[in-house]
Design an enzyme around this catalytic site. Sequence first.
Site, mmCIF file in Angstrom:
data_model
loop_
_atom_site.group_PDB
_atom_site.id
_atom_site.type_symbol
_atom_site.label_atom_id
_atom_site.label_comp_id
_atom_site.label_asym_id
_atom_site.label_seq_id
_atom_site.Cartn_x
_atom_site.Cartn_y
_atom_site.Cartn_z
ATOM 1 N N TYR A 139 0.752 -1.155 0.022
ATOM 2 C CA TYR A 139 0.116 0.254 0.081
ATOM 3 C C TYR A 139 1.112 1.279 -0.097
ATOM 4 O O TYR A 139 0.675 2.262 -0.564
ATOM 5 C CB TYR A 139 -0.909 -0.083 1.438
ATOM 6 C CG TYR A 139 -2.187 -0.859 0.925
ATOM 7 C CD1 TYR A 139 -1.918 -2.298 0.933
ATOM 8 C CD2 TYR A 139 -3.384 -0.271 1.100
ATOM 9 C CE1 TYR A 139 -3.246 -2.896 0.884
ATOM 10 C CE2 TYR A 139 -4.659 -1.066 0.990
ATOM 11 C CZ TYR A 139 -4.542 -2.237 0.999
ATOM 12 O OH TYR A 139 -5.693 -2.895 0.859
ATOM 13 N N ASP A 217 -2.369 -18.357 -0.112
ATOM 14 C CA ASP A 217 -3.086 -19.265 -0.904
ATOM 15 C C ASP A 217 -3.892 -20.282 0.072
ATOM 16 O O ASP A 217 -4.981 -20.678 -0.033
ATOM 17 C CB ASP A 217 -2.580 -19.595 -2.349
ATOM 18 C CG ASP A 217 -1.215 -20.442 -1.877
ATOM 19 O OD1 ASP A 217 -0.640 -20.166 -0.527
ATOM 20 O OD2 ASP A 217 -0.606 -20.783 -2.989
ATOM 21 N N ASP A 241 -6.211 -7.636 4.072
ATOM 22 C CA ASP A 241 -7.447 -6.794 3.382
ATOM 23 C C ASP A 241 -8.488 -7.961 2.674
ATOM 24 O O ASP A 241 -9.317 -7.875 2.890
ATOM 25 C CB ASP A 241 -7.044 -5.956 2.333
ATOM 26 C CG ASP A 241 -8.175 -5.049 1.569
ATOM 27 O OD1 ASP A 241 -9.074 -4.593 2.408
ATOM 28 O OD2 ASP A 241 -8.103 -5.075 0.366
ATOM 29 N N ASP A 245 -12.208 -9.931 4.268
ATOM 30 C CA ASP A 245 -13.324 -9.577 3.591
ATOM 31 C C ASP A 245 -13.807 -11.059 3.284
ATOM 32 O O ASP A 245 -15.001 -11.435 3.586
ATOM 33 C CB ASP A 245 -13.384 -9.212 2.264
ATOM 34 C CG ASP A 245 -13.697 -7.752 2.025
ATOM 35 O OD1 ASP A 245 -13.251 -6.734 2.892
ATOM 36 O OD2 ASP A 245 -14.128 -7.008 1.164
HETATM 37 C C1 IPM Z 1 -10.237 -1.480 3.767
HETATM 38 C C2 IPM Z 1 -10.448 -1.006 2.206
HETATM 39 C C3 IPM Z 1 -9.308 -0.194 1.911
HETATM 40 C C4 IPM Z 1 -8.075 -0.956 2.033
HETATM 41 C C5 IPM Z 1 -9.191 0.662 0.793
HETATM 42 C C6 IPM Z 1 -10.464 1.373 0.318
HETATM 43 C C7 IPM Z 1 -8.167 1.433 0.541
HETATM 44 O O1 IPM Z 1 -10.393 -2.142 1.395
HETATM 45 O O2 IPM Z 1 -10.481 -0.752 4.640
HETATM 46 O O3 IPM Z 1 -10.337 -2.710 3.763
HETATM 47 O O4 IPM Z 1 -7.851 -1.801 1.099
HETATM 48 O O5 IPM Z 1 -7.324 -1.002 3.271
HETATM 49 MN MN MN Z 2 -10.936 -4.135 2.212
#
Ligand code: IPM
Ligand code: MN
Length: 350
Positions: A139, A217, A241, A245
């Site tokens: 990042y 993976d 990240d 999710d």
């Molecule tokens: C998160 C989001 C952010 C990240 C993006 C919007 C930059 O996906 O907070 O998980 O990747 O950290």
């Molecule tokens: Mn995210």
Amino acid sequence: MPKVAVLPGDGIGPEIVAEAVRVLRVVAPDIELTEALVGGAAYDATGHPLPPETLELCKASDAVLLGAVGGPKWDVIPDPNLRPERGALLPLRKHLGLYANLRPAICYPALAAASSLKPELLEGGLDVLVVRELTGGMYFGLPKENDGNRAVDTCVYTKDEIVRIAHVGFQAAQKRGKKLCSVDKQNVLMTSVLWRATVEEVAKEYPDVQLSHLLVDNAAMQLVRWPKQFDVIVTENLFGDILSDQAAMLTGSLGMLPSASLGTGTFGLYEPCHGSAPDIAGKGIANPLATILSVAMLLRYSFGRETEAKRIETAVEAVLGAGLRTPDIAQSGEATVGTIAMADAVLAQL
Ligand code: IPM
Ligand code: MN
Ligand code: NAD
């Protein structure tokens, strides 16, 4: 007087933050709340997604509550550094020194059917904590460029950065199930070679924690194969990240996952793990629970108010137990409520 900066942001951000603020006002009426612009909303109003006065407000506060930033309207801004994500969210995390991002994926028993996994894999609930390194890696590494023919991102980690996030992972594990899984890609990436060796070194200080390593993976696969094998997962920024999710979906919805971003002191930024959800923005159907649960984390980590934090979490659990569902966590045939009605139900429980 304790101070919290409130940054609603874009898309569903203002909708869910308004509800979380109602909860915060009831549970901790003594906290002074000040709202400010961030993201696309700030860009439209001032020409910058992170106006200096917003950053100053955050620095002068004890904690920040954020909704979400970004959306298609701002994806076309030519200068990537003026886009909401790169121009506001990442600098906020970096400037405020928030290197440790805690993302608890908890599947409340009432929501087992909403998970995309077979209910038997979640029997008795699920409680996995993803500890994501938040201010390093791909990042932020330089160079970062794109000339139209060739683009470069750079992944950098220093040993100090890995040491401090490893401590967060081990200490979290100590307070929970005493198992830490470190996730990397050490068969390919040099940063991961350093990551694994460093985590091994830090492990010597935590003999009571059982440490394991997984390549990312395989970790992604294991998370959906048998999620209960995990207690705490510690990993670098980009992997965290993605895996968080994925872990969110085990709990029923991305709309259920709160987060705390912490540094060395008690200051923290609290936000749902999800984004601005442009596909449902303005419809009044966004799930506010991730943001309401982020308020619980705010009270716990920045103010040490465990009782109030628990009150919110218990209220959320009760509301789910009573069958209230926003569309994202509803099964076909189940009646649903909107954002405001869901928050009303939480407030009624409180
Ligand atoms: C998160 C989001 C952010 C990240 C993006 C919007 C930059 O996906 O907070 O998980 O990747 O950290
Ligand atoms: Mn995210
Ligand atoms: P998203 O998280 O916004 O949405 C993904 C999916 O989940 C969508 O279908 C959405 O409707 C659903 N969803 C998310 N939150 C929900 C909620 N509370 N209730 C019900 N459903 C919910 O991810 P995306 O669509 O990839 O990104 C949209 C924008 O948000 C992008 O501009 C992205 O950069 C930004 N984003 C911001 C943050 C942040 O501010 N922390 C985090 C992630 C994405």
